[in-house]
Write an enzyme that holds these catalytic residues in place. Sequence first.
Site, PDB file in Angstrom:
ATOM      1  N   ASP A 299     -39.436-106.512   1.303  1.00 28.64           N
ATOM      2  CA  ASP A 299     -37.993-106.579   0.376  1.00 28.64           C
ATOM      3  C   ASP A 299     -37.453-105.096   0.761  1.00 28.64           C
ATOM      4  OD1 ASP A 299     -36.339-106.407  -1.641  1.00 28.64           O
ATOM      5  OD2 ASP A 299     -37.557-107.401  -2.929  1.00 28.64           O
TER       6      ASP A 299
ATOM      7  N   ASP B  82     -27.599-107.759   4.815  1.00 29.11           N
ATOM      8  CA  ASP B  82     -28.985-108.159   4.201  1.00 29.11           C
ATOM      9  C   ASP B  82     -29.670-109.389   4.863  1.00 29.11           C
ATOM     10  OD1 ASP B  82     -30.611-109.033   2.173  1.00 29.11           O
ATOM     11  OD2 ASP B  82     -29.380-110.500   1.111  1.00 29.11           O
TER      12      ASP B  82
END
Length: 489
Positions: free
Chosen positions: A100, A317
């Site tokens: 993450d 992202d």
Amino acid sequence: MILPVISSHYSLLLLLFCFLVASSSVTRALSSGVIHVKYKFAGSQRSIVDLKVHDNLRQLRILTGVDLPLGGSGRPDGLGLYYARIGIGTPSKDYYLQVDTGSDIMWVNCIQCKECPKRSSLGIDLTLYNIENSATGELVSCDQDFCYAINGGPLAGCIANMTCPYLEIYGDGSSTAGYFVNDTVLYDRVSGDLKTSSANGSVIFGCGATQSGNLGSSNEEALDGILGFGKANSSMISQLAASGKVKNMFAHCLDGVNGGGIFAIGHVVQPKVNMTPLVPNQPHYNVNMTAIQVGHDFLNFTADMFDSADRKGTIIDSGTTLAYLPEMVYEPLVNEILSQQPHLKLQTVHDEYTCFQYSESLDEAFPNVTFHFANSVTLKVYPHEYLFPYSGLWCIGWQNSGLQSRDRKNMTLLGDLVLSNKLVVYDLENQAIGWTEYNCSSSIKVLDERTGTVHLVGSHYISSACHSKARFIMILIMLATLLHFFSSC
């Protein structure tokens, strides 16, 4: 810092977890190493509805400053997500954590948790962490510097030997809460070109005592926790860099064909990558886009079109599958692409995806799309990357963020659609990010700061040790290059 959505009773809620455990001992210094990372949905097909649900949840979490998972297969119909297998504790036990780049802490589900998942459809065995079973585990108290830093100052009601609690509530309603511990993490250390040896070190991470929503027991594709690589000092990469053990740099290369690639911590020296500055005072990896080119033509717009409210620049992202552009950019972009083939019969799938039938070469029939950024950095996206197959059709991966909800309206976000098959380098020491086209199934070279030597790090494939449904799963290599090594305490 942690950026959760919380009520004014945050400190009180945090303190509720302080009674859960008592203090322990022993820490170790973390050495450099590699961590095997697997592609979550290897061998499975995800529907176009799953795709949109995934991106909707990710955008909600982006707005709260949390949960930007690293990875995806590079194909939007794959709904990409990667997870790492690491060992924690002494003796070591295996845990599977979601990788993450937005979350700022690493956390795992703990033995006190009653709402945590007990099983996973991914074919992995879930494990609850128990500090009592680890000879090297110790609690982080509320009066330690780490606790001060993560809470922005002293915690109200903190007394001697009280644990340092945490609480994160995500934009989609999921939450995790518990307390911080420090324990030994086991991984593989790079010892030469494509060679590793066993290594271990200590890391401060969250021990999850309560989970809800998508993190709770109802999550069929559950994991043991999250491995954070965000920008804050509490992330694993920042902890390693602050101790002088690694350069505050990392890179990933997502293989859009095979669904795997490379993940490296350290100074990538080959291939060379041009860098563009990160936008300051933003919680994510935001950059300034200056132009968009379709084929040989540039779209007509101003750079401030990519700013929206408090969000500045374009979000990079790798955990979002598609790419989202403001309405005033999306419409001329798609119109310019489709003008190359004016006789196409367009279809709208699920009320939002523009699709069509086409049997010839995509790259010969449609134009490349090139994004231009500050410092003359470009990112070229080919037709076979921005078009994805669905039920005999080709669908456009560009999405109109002007049609999103108010909070997400006109967000500019580039996901795996444009990042796959590119080496992306994050240089947090110089607050810059860059990329270059690359064969992500090959290898890169990373500098060992301790010795000055350069090691070869490559992408690897292994067969799953879990259930047969997992089939062959990609592993990524995570390389941490040390300035020096420490012996165990």
